[in-house]
Design a protein around this motif. Sequence first.
Motif, PDB file in Angstrom:
ATOM      1  N   SER A  96       0.829  -1.207   0.000  1.00 59.38           N
ATOM      2  CA  SER A  96       0.000   0.000   0.000  1.00 59.38           C
ATOM      3  C   SER A  96       0.866   1.262   0.000  1.00 59.38           C
ATOM      4  CB  SER A  96      -0.947  -0.004   1.200  1.00 59.38           C
ATOM      5  OG  SER A  96      -0.218  -0.227   2.387  1.00 59.38           O
ATOM      6  N   GLY A  99       6.319   1.515   3.294  1.00 58.66           N
ATOM      7  CA  GLY A  99       7.771   1.726   3.284  1.00 58.66           C
ATOM      8  C   GLY A  99       8.150   3.005   2.546  1.00 58.66           C
ATOM      9  N   TYR A 137       6.491 -18.990   7.503  1.00 52.88           N
ATOM     10  CA  TYR A 137       5.198 -18.292   7.523  1.00 52.88           C
ATOM     11  C   TYR A 137       5.131 -17.239   6.419  1.00 52.88           C
ATOM     12  CZ  TYR A 137       4.297 -20.569  11.952  1.00 52.88           C
ATOM     13  OH  TYR A 137       4.076 -21.503  12.921  1.00 52.88           O
ATOM     14  N   ARG A 174      -0.345  -6.095  13.600  1.00 59.23           N
ATOM     15  CA  ARG A 174      -1.152  -6.631  12.500  1.00 59.23           C
ATOM     16  C   ARG A 174      -2.239  -7.554  12.998  1.00 59.23           C
ATOM     17  NH1 ARG A 174       1.954  -7.028   6.920  1.00 59.23           N
ATOM     18  NH2 ARG A 174       3.730  -5.860   7.581  1.00 59.23           N
ATOM     19  N   ARG A 209       7.492  -4.036  -7.864  1.00 57.76           N
ATOM     20  CA  ARG A 209       8.415  -3.495  -6.852  1.00 57.76           C
ATOM     21  C   ARG A 209       9.810  -4.111  -6.978  1.00 57.76           C
ATOM     22  NH1 ARG A 209       6.872  -3.542  -0.748  1.00 57.76           N
ATOM     23  NH2 ARG A 209       6.295  -5.668  -1.262  1.00 57.76           N
ATOM     24  N   ARG A 238      11.761  -9.103  -3.884  1.00 57.31           N
ATOM     25  CA  ARG A 238      11.538  -9.845  -2.639  1.00 57.31           C
ATOM     26  C   ARG A 238      10.964 -11.218  -2.913  1.00 57.31           C
ATOM     27  NH1 ARG A 238       8.451  -6.053   1.596  1.00 57.31           N
ATOM     28  NH2 ARG A 238       7.124  -7.884   1.732  1.00 57.31           N
ATOM     29  N   ILE A 277       2.598   9.332  -4.908  1.00 53.24           N
ATOM     30  CA  ILE A 277       3.414   9.319  -3.689  1.00 53.24           C
ATOM     31  C   ILE A 277       3.458  10.695  -2.993  1.00 53.24           C
ATOM     32  CG2 ILE A 277       5.804   9.012  -2.851  1.00 53.24           C
ATOM     33  CD1 ILE A 277       6.084   6.787  -5.038  1.00 53.24           C
TER      34      ILE A 277
HETATM   35  P1  AP5 Z   1       6.122  -6.557   5.135  1.00 53.29           P
HETATM   36  O1  AP5 Z   1       7.504  -6.520   4.696  1.00 53.29           O
HETATM   37  O2  AP5 Z   1       5.679  -5.631   6.171  1.00 53.29           O
HETATM   38  O3  AP5 Z   1       5.219  -6.480   3.852  1.00 53.29           O
HETATM   39  P2  AP5 Z   1       3.782  -5.866   3.588  1.00 53.29           P
HETATM   40  O4  AP5 Z   1       2.956  -5.406   4.691  1.00 53.29           O
HETATM   41  O5  AP5 Z   1       3.185  -6.896   2.740  1.00 53.29           O
HETATM   42  O6  AP5 Z   1       4.106  -4.520   2.943  1.00 53.29           O
HETATM   43  P3  AP5 Z   1       5.129  -4.286   1.867  1.00 53.29           P
HETATM   44  O7  AP5 Z   1       6.482  -4.094   2.418  1.00 53.29           O
HETATM   45  O8  AP5 Z   1       4.969  -5.346   0.820  1.00 53.29           O
HETATM   46  O9  AP5 Z   1       4.598  -2.963   1.163  1.00 53.29           O
HETATM   47  P4  AP5 Z   1       4.583  -1.447   1.596  1.00 53.29           P
HETATM   48  O10 AP5 Z   1       3.238  -1.105   2.095  1.00 53.29           O
HETATM   49  O11 AP5 Z   1       5.765  -1.098   2.449  1.00 53.29           O
HETATM   50  O12 AP5 Z   1       4.728  -0.798   0.149  1.00 53.29           O
HETATM   51  P5  AP5 Z   1       5.979  -0.093  -0.549  1.00 53.29           P
HETATM   52  O13 AP5 Z   1       6.192   1.257   0.004  1.00 53.29           O
HETATM   53  O14 AP5 Z   1       7.136  -1.012  -0.643  1.00 53.29           O
HETATM   54  O15 AP5 Z   1       5.755  -8.025   5.652  1.00 53.29           O
HETATM   55  C1  AP5 Z   1       6.164  -9.176   4.935  1.00 53.29           C
HETATM   56  C2  AP5 Z   1       5.743 -10.434   5.699  1.00 53.29           C
HETATM   57  O16 AP5 Z   1       6.387 -10.452   6.991  1.00 53.29           O
HETATM   58  C3  AP5 Z   1       4.252 -10.539   6.003  1.00 53.29           C
HETATM   59  O17 AP5 Z   1       3.542 -11.110   4.929  1.00 53.29           O
HETATM   60  C4  AP5 Z   1       4.273 -11.460   7.240  1.00 53.29           C
HETATM   61  O18 AP5 Z   1       4.475 -12.797   6.870  1.00 53.29           O
HETATM   62  C5  AP5 Z   1       5.520 -10.987   7.985  1.00 53.29           C
HETATM   63  N1  AP5 Z   1       5.185  -9.911   8.945  1.00 53.29           N
HETATM   64  C6  AP5 Z   1       5.447  -8.582   8.823  1.00 53.29           C
HETATM   65  N2  AP5 Z   1       4.969  -7.912   9.893  1.00 53.29           N
HETATM   66  C7  AP5 Z   1       4.410  -8.829  10.712  1.00 53.29           C
HETATM   67  C8  AP5 Z   1       3.729  -8.732  11.966  1.00 53.29           C
HETATM   68  N3  AP5 Z   1       3.503  -7.556  12.589  1.00 53.29           N
HETATM   69  N4  AP5 Z   1       3.272  -9.880  12.525  1.00 53.29           N
HETATM   70  C9  AP5 Z   1       3.462 -11.094  11.915  1.00 53.29           C
HETATM   71  N5  AP5 Z   1       4.072 -11.246  10.721  1.00 53.29           N
HETATM   72  C10 AP5 Z   1       4.544 -10.099  10.125  1.00 53.29           C
HETATM   73  O19 AP5 Z   1       5.355   0.111  -2.019  1.00 53.29           O
HETATM   74  C11 AP5 Z   1       5.096  -0.966  -2.860  1.00 53.29           C
HETATM   75  C12 AP5 Z   1       5.439  -0.591  -4.323  1.00 53.29           C
HETATM   76  O20 AP5 Z   1       4.530   0.416  -4.753  1.00 53.29           O
HETATM   77  C13 AP5 Z   1       6.832   0.015  -4.498  1.00 53.29           C
HETATM   78  O21 AP5 Z   1       7.360  -0.452  -5.690  1.00 53.29           O
HETATM   79  C14 AP5 Z   1       6.611   1.534  -4.534  1.00 53.29           C
HETATM   80  O22 AP5 Z   1       7.565   2.176  -5.340  1.00 53.29           O
HETATM   81  C15 AP5 Z   1       5.215   1.615  -5.141  1.00 53.29           C
HETATM   82  N6  AP5 Z   1       4.429   2.715  -4.566  1.00 53.29           N
HETATM   83  C16 AP5 Z   1       4.292   3.058  -3.266  1.00 53.29           C
HETATM   84  N7  AP5 Z   1       3.441   4.088  -3.112  1.00 53.29           N
HETATM   85  C17 AP5 Z   1       3.011   4.390  -4.363  1.00 53.29           C
HETATM   86  C18 AP5 Z   1       2.102   5.355  -4.864  1.00 53.29           C
HETATM   87  N8  AP5 Z   1       1.448   6.213  -4.052  1.00 53.29           N
HETATM   88  N9  AP5 Z   1       1.877   5.394  -6.199  1.00 53.29           N
HETATM   89  C19 AP5 Z   1       2.527   4.533  -7.045  1.00 53.29           C
HETATM   90  N10 AP5 Z   1       3.406   3.588  -6.617  1.00 53.29           N
HETATM   91  C20 AP5 Z   1       3.639   3.513  -5.295  1.00 53.29           C
END
Ligand code: AP5
Length: 309
Positions: A96, A99, A137, A174, A209, A238, A277
């Motif tokens: 979403s 990061g 997991y 979460r 990404r 990733r 962004i």
């Molecule tokens: P985690 O690494 O936290 O992954 P996630 O929540 O799935 O989130 P992401 O890192 O994939 O995305 P993001 O929201 O940071 O997006 P980003 O900025 O990179 O978790 C991975 C795993 O770890 C989980 O599945 C789970 O198994 C485990 N885990 C983590 N936390 C846990 C917890 N609390 N408890 C238990 N297990 C846990 O952006 C994505 C892409 O979109 C990028 O390429 C970016 O350039 C692009 N982008 C971003 N914003 C925009 C925009 N506004 N417009 C266009 N493009 C955009």
Amino acid sequence: MGSLGLALSSMAAARPTPSLASFPSVPLSNNKYSASLHSSDSLETSRASFCLEISCHRRLPAELRWKMSAATRSGPVVAVAKPEPLKIIISGAPASGKGTQCELIKKKYGLVHIAAGDLLRAEIAAATENGKRAKEYMEKGMLVPDEIVVTMVKERLLQPDAQENGWLLDGYPRSLSQATALEDLGIRPDLFILLDVSEGILIERVVGRRLDPLTGKIYHLKYSPPENDEIAARLIQRFDDTEEKVKLRLKTHHQNVEAVLSIYKDVMLKVNGDAPIEDVFAEIDKALSSILEKKSKTDSSSMAAGMTH
Ligand code: AP5
């Protein structure tokens, strides 16, 4: 160990520059607290400014923080306290933009970015027992069990850099149990940011990404492409960034999100994460600036009240 910085400004209008020795020492030392007075070499002719660093071995009680006052021979002293640092949680579905926004927030506000996913990936890279278990997991798009995640995040949050500069918690809590664990520790954010993004967009963001392993910067092949061929050549993807895995991650997200949101309703800022962004950041930035402003107003009025007693 906590620390509090006070800036003391002494106005000595139209008088010769006072030397540091002409200022009385500030009686701020006992067995718990100690103080030191620093001055800059470049004192202006009509104004002297000093910085008083107070170190304490325990957290300073609020009462003491505001009741500290000092006087100089040359005029009134104004004491300005640093506002309490920001405590922010950012949440949203996979990809979403959490990061991406954290990078911008960190750059502007100097908060310590604590991402549960990054902490877990560091355990995997270090091939620890927790890392090996976590990966099983994460590959299935499931939440890593609390006994691994809760302690890991708690320990990071309580480190001095996060306590002193403020923190930005990304991807945690979460689940209801993780939110409750924070509440039980008395850890509550000033703001809970929810990035709201449509599902079709999420999948496109995950699949496109890429990460720069050298700088940690997040790219997207379409929306934030790398600046040059050299960076493009070293980008990595990733292991859980496939369409199949993101669907599982989304399912886990939907199963847990409502319970977490119910805990933070009163401090929630829902932002349209479909927007570009910069627009998403502008909205977050506005909210953070307003919280900081409120914090410094509250701090100043507490200080004024404390000094009159
Ligand atoms: P985690 O690494 O936290 O992954 P996630 O929540 O799935 O989130 P992401 O890192 O994939 O995305 P993001 O929201 O940071 O997006 P980003 O900025 O990179 O978790 C991975 C795993 O770890 C989980 O599945 C789970 O198994 C485990 N885990 C983590 N936390 C846990 C917890 N609390 N408890 C238990 N297990 C846990 O952006 C994505 C892409 O979109 C990028 O390429 C970016 O350039 C692009 N982008 C971003 N914003 C925009 C925009 N506004 N417009 C266009 N493009 C955009």
